[in-house]
Design a protein around this motif. Structure first.
Motif, mmCIF file in Angstrom:
data_model
loop_
_atom_site.group_PDB
_atom_site.id
_atom_site.type_symbol
_atom_site.label_atom_id
_atom_site.label_comp_id
_atom_site.label_asym_id
_atom_site.label_seq_id
_atom_site.Cartn_x
_atom_site.Cartn_y
_atom_site.Cartn_z
ATOM 1 N N VAL A 1 7.023 14.102 -4.503
ATOM 2 C CA VAL A 1 6.168 13.286 -3.657
ATOM 3 C C VAL A 1 7.021 12.221 -2.963
ATOM 4 C CG1 VAL A 1 4.141 11.783 -3.576
ATOM 5 C CG2 VAL A 1 4.230 13.657 -5.244
ATOM 6 N N TYR A 2 6.889 12.128 -1.628
ATOM 7 C CA TYR A 2 7.673 11.192 -0.848
ATOM 8 C C TYR A 2 6.757 10.262 -0.059
ATOM 9 C CZ TYR A 2 11.434 14.519 -1.780
ATOM 10 O OH TYR A 2 12.340 15.344 -2.396
ATOM 11 N N ASN A 3 7.143 9.010 0.007
ATOM 12 C CA ASN A 3 6.438 8.026 0.827
ATOM 13 C C ASN A 3 7.189 7.908 2.151
ATOM 14 O OD1 ASN A 3 5.333 5.802 2.072
ATOM 15 N ND2 ASN A 3 5.260 4.553 0.222
ATOM 16 N N PRO B 1 0.829 -1.201 0.000
ATOM 17 C CA PRO B 1 0.000 0.000 0.000
ATOM 18 C C PRO B 1 0.860 1.247 0.000
ATOM 19 C CG PRO B 1 -0.769 -1.589 1.624
ATOM 20 C CD PRO B 1 0.538 -2.103 1.101
ATOM 21 N N GLY B 2 0.556 2.171 -0.891
ATOM 22 C CA GLY B 2 1.278 3.438 -0.923
ATOM 23 C C GLY B 2 2.594 3.362 -1.633
ATOM 24 N N SER B 3 2.859 2.295 -2.370
ATOM 25 C CA SER B 3 4.136 2.216 -3.077
ATOM 26 C C SER B 3 4.097 3.075 -4.322
ATOM 27 C CB SER B 3 4.442 0.763 -3.453
ATOM 28 O OG SER B 3 3.467 0.260 -4.343
ATOM 29 N N GLY B 4 5.271 3.391 -4.856
ATOM 30 C CA GLY B 4 5.349 4.196 -6.069
ATOM 31 C C GLY B 4 6.733 4.103 -6.648
ATOM 32 N N ARG B 5 6.929 4.693 -7.798
ATOM 33 C CA ARG B 5 8.226 4.658 -8.449
ATOM 34 C C ARG B 5 8.679 6.071 -8.762
ATOM 35 N NH1 ARG B 5 7.345 1.572 -13.739
ATOM 36 N NH2 ARG B 5 5.530 2.967 -13.707
ATOM 37 N N PRO B 6 9.981 6.356 -8.567
ATOM 38 C CA PRO B 6 10.492 7.668 -8.992
ATOM 39 C C PRO B 6 10.192 7.871 -10.474
ATOM 40 C CG PRO B 6 12.104 6.517 -7.648
ATOM 41 C CD PRO B 6 11.014 5.527 -7.930
ATOM 42 N N GLY B 7 9.718 9.047 -10.794
ATOM 43 C CA GLY B 7 9.331 9.326 -12.172
ATOM 44 C C GLY B 7 7.841 9.307 -12.370
ATOM 45 N N SER B 8 7.099 8.725 -11.419
ATOM 46 C CA SER B 8 5.640 8.725 -11.502
ATOM 47 C C SER B 8 5.114 10.130 -11.230
ATOM 48 C CB SER B 8 5.055 7.740 -10.493
ATOM 49 O OG SER B 8 5.527 6.435 -10.723
ATOM 50 N N PRO C 1 15.866 8.348 -0.982
ATOM 51 C CA PRO C 1 15.308 6.997 -1.037
ATOM 52 C C PRO C 1 13.791 6.955 -0.847
ATOM 53 C CG PRO C 1 17.228 7.070 0.393
ATOM 54 C CD PRO C 1 16.866 8.479 0.095
ATOM 55 N N LEU C 2 13.220 8.046 -0.335
ATOM 56 C CA LEU C 2 11.775 8.084 -0.097
ATOM 57 C C LEU C 2 10.999 8.630 -1.285
ATOM 58 C CD1 LEU C 2 11.904 9.609 3.512
ATOM 59 C CD2 LEU C 2 12.019 7.204 2.858
ATOM 60 N N LEU C 3 11.713 9.140 -2.296
ATOM 61 C CA LEU C 3 11.068 9.775 -3.446
ATOM 62 C C LEU C 3 10.325 8.739 -4.287
ATOM 63 C CD1 LEU C 3 10.737 12.374 -5.185
ATOM 64 C CD2 LEU C 3 12.818 11.664 -6.392
ATOM 65 N N ILE C 4 9.046 9.032 -4.565
ATOM 66 C CA ILE C 4 8.255 8.119 -5.402
ATOM 67 C C ILE C 4 7.710 8.801 -6.647
ATOM 68 C CG2 ILE C 4 7.609 6.621 -3.477
ATOM 69 C CD1 ILE C 4 4.886 8.043 -3.428
ATOM 70 N N GLY C 5 7.956 10.089 -6.804
ATOM 71 C CA GLY C 5 7.459 10.778 -7.998
ATOM 72 C C GLY C 5 7.307 12.261 -7.748
#
Length: 445
Positions: free
Chosen positions: A44-46, A13-20, A89-93
Motif C-alpha cells: 500500500v502506497y500513499n 490525512p492518509g498517513s501510515g507507517r511501513p509495516g501497517s 518512500p511512499l510505502l505505508i504498509g
C-alpha cells in the motif's frame, strides 16, 4: 507510476507507517484529490503528494487512487526495479493476509492467467526491440521529407507537384506520429532516458509537437480506455455523444449543445479535418506555454524553423502556411480514422473497476493483419496487444496475439478482429447509433 516523494507527516490525512496492514475497504476510502492511496503487488502506497510530481502526469496515477494498480504499473514501467527505489518512500504498509490480492470482486483466475501470459512473453523475449526495425522506419520518414522538398525544388511549384508534395509530407507526418508513439511508450531502448530523448526529437523536431503533452494525455487513455472523466480521448466537449450511456444521460437531461442525431454527418466536417490542425495545435501550444515547458517548445520551434527555411523561398510566407495547413489537414484524417476505428465502436462507459485484461478488451478491437495495414496504422491494427502490453515493441505484436486470443477464449472475453473497411464504417455507424439513442431519450424520456 513510480517516483520519489515523502510520506505524509504523522497525523495528516492518509498517513501510515511501513509495516501497517490494511483492508481493501480502508484503501478504497483514500480516493479523493487530496488523499490518495493505491496498491501494487499487495503493498500500500500513499501517493497524495507524489502524484503532482509523477513523470507521466498526476491524472494517470490518480485514476488508480483507492485501487489495485499492479497491472497498470507493470504495463507502463519496463524497468520496475528502477522505479521501486522511488516507490519505497511512499510505502505505508500492505494488505492484510486475509485480503485478496485484487479489489472489487475481480476475477482472480483471469488476473492470474494474464500474469502467466505476461511472464511467458517476457521469457520469450517479446519485450526486446530490434533497433534495425526502428532505424529503417526513421530512415523512410527522412527519405519522404527529402523527396517532398526535392520534387518542388527541382521541378517547380505547380498545383499538381504541390499536391504530390503535400501527400508525401502528410505520409511522413503520419509515420513520424507512429514512431514517436513507439519512443513515448519506452518500447525501443532498454534505457528509458534514450527513449525520452528520441521521443522529443521525433515528436518535436519532426512533428512540431510536445512530448510532455503527449505523455500526460496518452497515458491516461491507456490507463483507463473509453472511461468517461478518465480517458481524454472520449472527452468530446459536448460536440459528440458516444457509447450507449452518455447519449441517454444527455437526452434525459435535455442537453442539446449540438443536433446529436446528425453527428454521424457533421463528424466529416469537424472531426477528421480539424482535430490536428486546430484543436491539437491550440492545445499543444497552450500546454507548453502555460506549463513553462521551454524544452519541448524549443524542440517544437526547431520543426517550424526547418520547415520555413525549406519552403519559404519556394512558396513565400502565405504559400508556406497554406501548404503546412493542408498537410496537417491530410494527416488529421489519417490519424482520426486509424485511432477511432479501434476504440469508438467499442464499449464507452463510466468506471466499472474491471481487471486489466477485461477493461482493455472491452475498449479495443483489432484490424486484420497485412503488410499495408501494419504500415498504414503503425501496427495499431494490433490495438488489443498494444493496450495490454504498451511497452512491447510493435514488431512483436503478431507473436503474442494468438496467446492473447486463446486466453480470451478461455475466459469468454470477446476478441474482436475486423477488416479495415469494416472498422472505418463502424466509426460512422457507432456515431449514428449513439445519436439515435440521444434523440429517443431526448424526445421520450
Amino acid at each position: 507510476m513510480g517516483g520519489g516523494g515523502q510520506l505524509t507527516e504523522p497525523g495528516e490525512p492518509g498517513s501510515g507507517r511501513p509495516g501497517s496492514v490494511y483492508t481493501w475497504e480502508e484503501v478504497q476510502r483514500h480516493c479523493s484529490r487530496n488523499d490518495q492511496w493505491l496498491v501494487i503487488d499487495r503493498k500500500v502506497y500513499n501517493i497524495t503528494h507524489w502524484a503532482k510530481r509523477h513523470p507521466g502526469g498526476f491524472r494517470v496515477i490518480s485514476h488508480y487512487a483507492g485501487e489495485d494498480a499492479t497491472d497498470a504499473f507493470a504495463a507502463f514501467h519496463p524497468d520496475p526495479k528502477f522505479v521501486q527505489k522511488f516507490l519505497k518512500p511512499l510505502l505505508i504498509g500492505e494488505l492484510a493476509a486475509t485480503e485478496p490480492s485484487h479489489d472489487r470482486n475481480k476475477n482472480a483466475a483471469i488476473i492470474q492467467d494474464f500474469h502467466t501470459l505476461r511472464a511467458h512473453a517476457e521469457r520469450e523475449g517479446l519485450f526486446q526491440a530490434r533497433p534495425l526495425f526502428f532505424c529503417f522506419h526513421l530512415g523512410h520518414i527522412l527519405l519522404l521529407e527529402v523527396l517532398a522538398w526535392l520534387i518542388v525544388w527541382l521541378w517547380g511549384t505547380s498545383w499538381m507537384l504541390t499536391l504530390l508534395c503535400s501527400v508525401i509530407l502528410a505520409t511522413a507526418q503520419a509515420q513520424a506520429g507512429w514512431l514517436q508513439h513507439d519512443f513515448g511508450h519506452l518500447s525501443v531502448f532498454k534505457k528509458s532516458s534514450w527513449n525520452h530523448v528520441l521521443h522529443k526529437l521525433v515528436i518535436g523536431h519532426l512533428k512540431g509537437a510536445s512530448a510532455n503533452w503527449w505523455n500526460h494525455r496518452h497515458f491516461q487513455h491507456h490507463a483507463k480506455p473509453n472511461i468517461f472523466s478518465k480517458d481524454p480521448d472520449v472527452n468530446m466537449l459536448h460536440v459528440f455523444v458516444v457509447g450507449a450511456t452518455q447519449p441517454v444521460e444527455y437526452g434525459v437531461k435535455k442537453i442539446k449543445h449540438m443536433p446529436y442525431h446528425r453527428q454521424h454527418q457533421y463528424f466529416f466536417l469537424i472531426g477528421p479535418p480539424l482535430l490536428i490542425p486546430v484543436y491539437f495545435h491550440i492545445q499543444i501550444m497552450r500546454c507548453m506555454i502555460s506549463r513553462h515547458d521551454w524544452v519541448d517548445l524549443a524542440w517544437s520551434m526547431s520543426y517550424y524553423l526547418r520547415y520555413f527555411c525549406c519552403y519559404l523561398p519556394l512558396y513565400g510566407l502565405f504559400g508556406s502556411m497554406a501548404l503546412i495547413s493542408f498537410v496537417r489537414f491530410l494527416e488529421s484524417h489519417w490519424f482520426v480514422w486509424v485511432t477511432q476505428m479501434n476504440h469508438l465502436p467499442m464499449d464507452i462507459d463510466h468506471e466499472k473497476h474491471q481487471d486489466w485484461l477485461s477493461m482493455q478488451l472491452h475498449a479495443t478491437c483489432n484490424i486484420e493483419q497485412s503488410h499495408f495495414n501494419d504500415w498504414f496504422s503503425g501496427h495499431l491494427n494490433f490495438q488489443i496487444e498494444h493496450h495490454l502490453f504498451p511497452t512491447m515493441p510493435r514488431h512483436n505484436y503478431h507473436q503474442v496475439a494468438p496467446l492473447v486470443r486463446a486466453l480470451c477464449e478461455k475466459h469468454g472475453i470477446p476478441y474482436h478482429v475486423k477488416t479495415m473497411w469494416r472498422g472505418l464504417i463502424d466509426v460512422v455507424r457507432s456515431l449514428k447509433n449513439s445519436g439515435d439513442l440521444w434523440l429517443d431519450a431526448y424526445l421520450h424520456k
